[in-house]
Design a protein around this motif. Structure first.
Motif, mmCIF file in Angstrom:
data_model
loop_
_atom_site.group_PDB
_atom_site.id
_atom_site.type_symbol
_atom_site.label_atom_id
_atom_site.label_comp_id
_atom_site.label_asym_id
_atom_site.label_seq_id
_atom_site.Cartn_x
_atom_site.Cartn_y
_atom_site.Cartn_z
ATOM 1 N N SER A 99 28.520 65.246 59.453
ATOM 2 C CA SER A 99 29.427 64.187 59.004
ATOM 3 C C SER A 99 29.614 64.178 57.494
ATOM 4 O O SER A 99 30.576 63.594 56.980
ATOM 5 C CB SER A 99 28.904 62.823 59.463
ATOM 6 N N ASP A 139 35.199 65.773 62.035
ATOM 7 C CA ASP A 139 33.909 65.805 62.739
ATOM 8 C C ASP A 139 33.763 67.014 63.659
ATOM 9 O O ASP A 139 32.745 67.718 63.615
ATOM 10 C CB ASP A 139 33.740 64.517 63.552
ATOM 11 N N ARG A 185 23.488 55.023 57.157
ATOM 12 C CA ARG A 185 24.844 54.487 57.236
ATOM 13 C C ARG A 185 25.162 53.707 55.967
ATOM 14 O O ARG A 185 24.257 53.275 55.256
ATOM 15 C CB ARG A 185 24.977 53.587 58.469
ATOM 16 N N ARG A 217 31.124 70.210 63.175
ATOM 17 C CA ARG A 217 30.105 70.613 64.144
ATOM 18 C C ARG A 217 30.282 72.081 64.554
ATOM 19 O O ARG A 217 29.308 72.818 64.693
ATOM 20 C CB ARG A 217 30.141 69.698 65.370
#
Length: 294
Positions: A258, A264, A91, A268
């Motif tokens: 991501s 998002d 992160r 995916r």
């Protein structure tokens, strides 16, 4: 991006193959091992010059192997899967930790053409003048030059295994006329090899390179086939930004959804579609926090 209209997989038989006598020979003397490592490096030089080999992707995957070896040298438990998680699921405000820093360093070392400025990115603890001096310590044939750089760094900075191996690979690349550093020495060396000197260290480096080049050539052939298949199925992708996403898969060992240039949910779906088409693999075996790669 532009994709070939014919099936590029059909062209991959043109990739040069490692001579059987390089992989099967059992020799002990420095001269004989040096001959075999020279033959192996010459073979890899031909492979790296082939247009079907995804160069950046190969270097990134070899960087992971080198990082895994360096982390093991330090006595830490992280291996490839954990290193991928640490870096690709990081992160913005998180710190990668020692193992993650090692992986990031190897990745940075392979990203740009070899230069003193570029080597400063993975080796921020060392001044450019020091890097210049260490690289200048290498003389003679390519592997001898790399071994001399490795020994020189470890003599002055005994705990700087990672820096020594990066600079040794940089010296090898420069001696062979390669634009980019290709991580080869670390995966083939043992921890005890790093404490050797002179002819013993050169012998260890020659042996390490034979083993690493065999694996690198195998990886190159495998990635060439996988990259060709990904390019072949790319026109079937309808998502906006799919072309940029494909380019990321062609240059990175692993990609988190991501990180793709899509929303998002669309990212995916694209990853699932690429897995369905056999163009990428899910690398973690998890239901969440997944990573994908060619």
């Amino acid at each position: 991006m532009t994709f070939a209209r014919h099936d590029p997989i059909d062209d991959l038989d043109t990739l040069p193959r490692m001579p059987a006598w390089v992989t099967s020979s059992r020799v002990e003397t420095l001269e004989a091992v040096a001959f075999l490592s020279g033959a192996a490096l010459n073979h890899l030089h031909l492979v790296l010059g082939h247009e079907d080999v995804p160069q950046a992707l190969l270097r990134d995957r070899l960087a992971l192997r080198a990082a895994e070896a360096c982390v093991a040298f330090s006595g830490r438990p992280e291996r490839a899967a954990e290193l991928r998680d640490v870096v690709h699921l990081l992160r913005p405000d998180d710190l990668p930790g020692p193992a993650g820093e090692t992986y990031l360093a190897w990745g940075r070392a392979t990203e740009q053409p070899v230069s003193i400025k570029a080597l400063g990115r993975p080796l921020p603890a060392f001044e450019p003048g020091q890097i210049v001096a260490w690289l200048a310590a290498g003389k003679g044939a390519p592997v001898t030059r790399a071994a001399m750089v490795l020994e020189s760094v470890l003599r002055e900075a005994p705990r700087a295994d990672e820096a020594a191996l990066i600079l040794a690979d940089a010296a090898l690349a420069q001696a062979l006329g390669w634009d980019h550093l290709v991580p080869l020495l670390a995966p083939g060396l043992k921890r005890s090899d790093l404490r050797k000197h002179g002819a013993d260290l050169r012998l260890a480096c020659h042996r390490a390179l034979i083993a690493s080049v065999i694996e690198a050539a195998r990886q190159a052939a495998d990635l060439a086939r996988r990259a060709a298949h990904l390019k072949a199925v790319a026109p079937k992708l309808r998502a906006k930004g799919a072309g940029d996403a494909v380019e990321m898969f062609l240059t990175r060992d692993a990609v988190a959804p991501s990180a793709l240039p899509l929303p998002d949910r669309a990212a995916r779906r694209l990853c699932d579609r690429l897995v369905e088409l056999g163009a990428v693999r899910e690398l973690t075996g998890r239901d969440t926090f997944r990573l994908y790669g060619v």
